[in-house]
Design a protein around this motif. Structure first.
Motif, short mmCIF file in Angstrom:
data_model
loop_
_atom_site.label_atom_id
_atom_site.label_comp_id
_atom_site.label_asym_id
_atom_site.label_seq_id
_atom_site.Cartn_x
_atom_site.Cartn_y
_atom_site.Cartn_z
N MET A 20 0.79 -1.26 0.41
CA MET A 20 -0.58 0.10 -0.17
C MET A 20 0.84 1.48 0.03
SD MET A 20 -3.31 -0.65 2.44
CE MET A 20 -2.61 -1.33 3.77
N GLU A 23 2.00 1.77 -3.02
CA GLU A 23 0.51 1.77 -4.35
C GLU A 23 0.74 3.06 -3.94
OE1 GLU A 23 -3.52 0.55 -5.67
OE2 GLU A 23 -2.37 -0.29 -3.63
N LEU A 24 1.17 4.29 -2.98
CA LEU A 24 0.73 4.99 -2.80
C LEU A 24 1.70 6.15 -3.49
CD1 LEU A 24 -0.29 7.76 -1.15
CD2 LEU A 24 1.07 6.97 0.55
N THR A 27 0.59 5.92 -7.26
CA THR A 27 -0.27 6.52 -7.11
C THR A 27 -0.06 7.92 -7.94
OG1 THR A 27 -1.50 4.59 -7.04
CG2 THR A 27 -2.71 6.96 -7.04
N LEU A 95 -6.94 6.08 -7.01
CA LEU A 95 -6.21 7.09 -5.66
C LEU A 95 -8.06 6.40 -4.67
CD1 LEU A 95 -5.13 8.43 -3.90
CD2 LEU A 95 -6.33 11.00 -4.99
N LEU A 98 -7.41 3.06 -3.19
CA LEU A 98 -5.83 3.22 -2.62
C LEU A 98 -6.69 3.69 -0.86
CD1 LEU A 98 -3.30 2.31 -1.63
CD2 LEU A 98 -2.93 4.85 -2.57
N LEU A 99 -7.62 4.44 -1.02
CA LEU A 99 -8.41 4.98 -0.40
C LEU A 99 -9.05 4.44 0.38
CD1 LEU A 99 -8.60 8.65 -1.32
CD2 LEU A 99 -6.76 7.69 0.78
N LEU A 102 -6.86 0.85 2.13
CA LEU A 102 -6.16 1.02 3.32
C LEU A 102 -7.54 1.58 4.54
CD1 LEU A 102 -4.08 2.16 4.91
CD2 LEU A 102 -4.53 4.00 4.23
#
Length: 265
Positions: A20, A23-24, A27, A95, A98-99, A102
């Motif tokens: 993650m 990935e952040l 992204t 994005l 991903l949020l 998380l």
């Protein structure tokens, strides 16, 4: 063995957090480079430069079609505005995903079966983006191009410094997209790993949920109370009452002592 479909556990929490974080950063990178490229920072410039260098078709085919009142030709995907908008869209979607991942992972509701849908979708989207950026151009049979020239060749083949800068930026965009694709593939691999049968599928769900297999304190509980005498399980008598079993009733009958008389004696 009962395969658990929904409430499966991830094999490695540490790997999930590491991916993650990676990935952040990826992204954010694709958000920046795709946003800079919109709507047409270098696409047409590289298209025209490639034709001048003899690598691909010319963007003038659009003007020729308008001038001769002919239908528009099928522009190669690598040179279309649709590819630029597509890249911006998938970066925003990434994005958002991903949020969502998380927050759901922290709340322990990011199950592998749900994540599988997201990961497969992202792999498909970024595969399309990578293919589009390095895609072929066979619009002009005199200048066939199986791979975009700014990917297949060094930027120094163009003498124009502005074209070289645009080529470098396009290469960087392609590299960021490839890295993002690699991350999504790793996420899909972790997802498939978690979906494979493991030792958790062999555990008794009744024992985990405190059902017929055990009491809340972990003491084994028999489904048939009449057979508890045959098991070596300690029984705790209830307060104010005397527990009776078939064996106790038999001995009391032999001694001519009735249970109710003994209880209230």
């Amino acid at each position: 063995m009962a395969y658990i479909v929904l409430h499966r556990q991830w094999r490695s929490t540490r790997a999930m957090y590491i991916m993650m974080v990676a990935e952040l950063f990826a992204t954010v990178a694709v958000l920046v480079v795709f946003g800079i490229a919109q709507p047409d920072l270098y696409r047409t410039k590289l298209w025209r430069a490639g034709h001048e260098l003899g690598f691909n078709s010319s963007p003038n085919v659009i003007l020729y079609a308008y001038a001769n009142h002919e239908p528009q030709p099928n522009i190669p995907f690598v040179w279309t505005l649709a590819l630029t908008n597509f890249n911006v869209a998938i970066s925003v979607i990434s994005l958002f995903f991903l949020l969502t991942k998380l927050i759901s992972f922290i709340m322990h509701v990011w199950y592998p079966v749900i994540a599988l849908i997201f990961n497969v979708s992202l792999v498909a989207l970024y595969t399309t983006s990578v293919y589009g950026q390095a895609g072929p151009d066979y619009l002009d049979p005199n200048y066939p191009s199986p791979v975009a020239w700014y990917i297949a060749k060094p930027c120094t083949v163009a003498a124009n410094k502005s074209v070289q800068s645009s080529c470098t930026l396009a290469k960087g965009t392609f590299a960021a997209t490839a890295i993002m694709l690699s991350i999504t593939v790793v996420n899909l691999g972790l997802n498939i790993w978690a979906m494979l049968p493991n030792e958790d599928d062999k555990r008794d769900p009744d024992a985990e949920e405190g059902g017929a297999g055990s009491d809340s304190d972990g003491t084994p509980r028999m489904k048939n109370p009449a057979s508890w005498e045959m098991q070596n399980i300690p029984q705790t008598p209830q307060t104010g009452t005397v527990p009776f079993t078939p064996r106790t009733m038999a001995f009391n009958s032999l001694e001519r002592k009735l249970p109710l008389r003994q209880q209230y004696a």
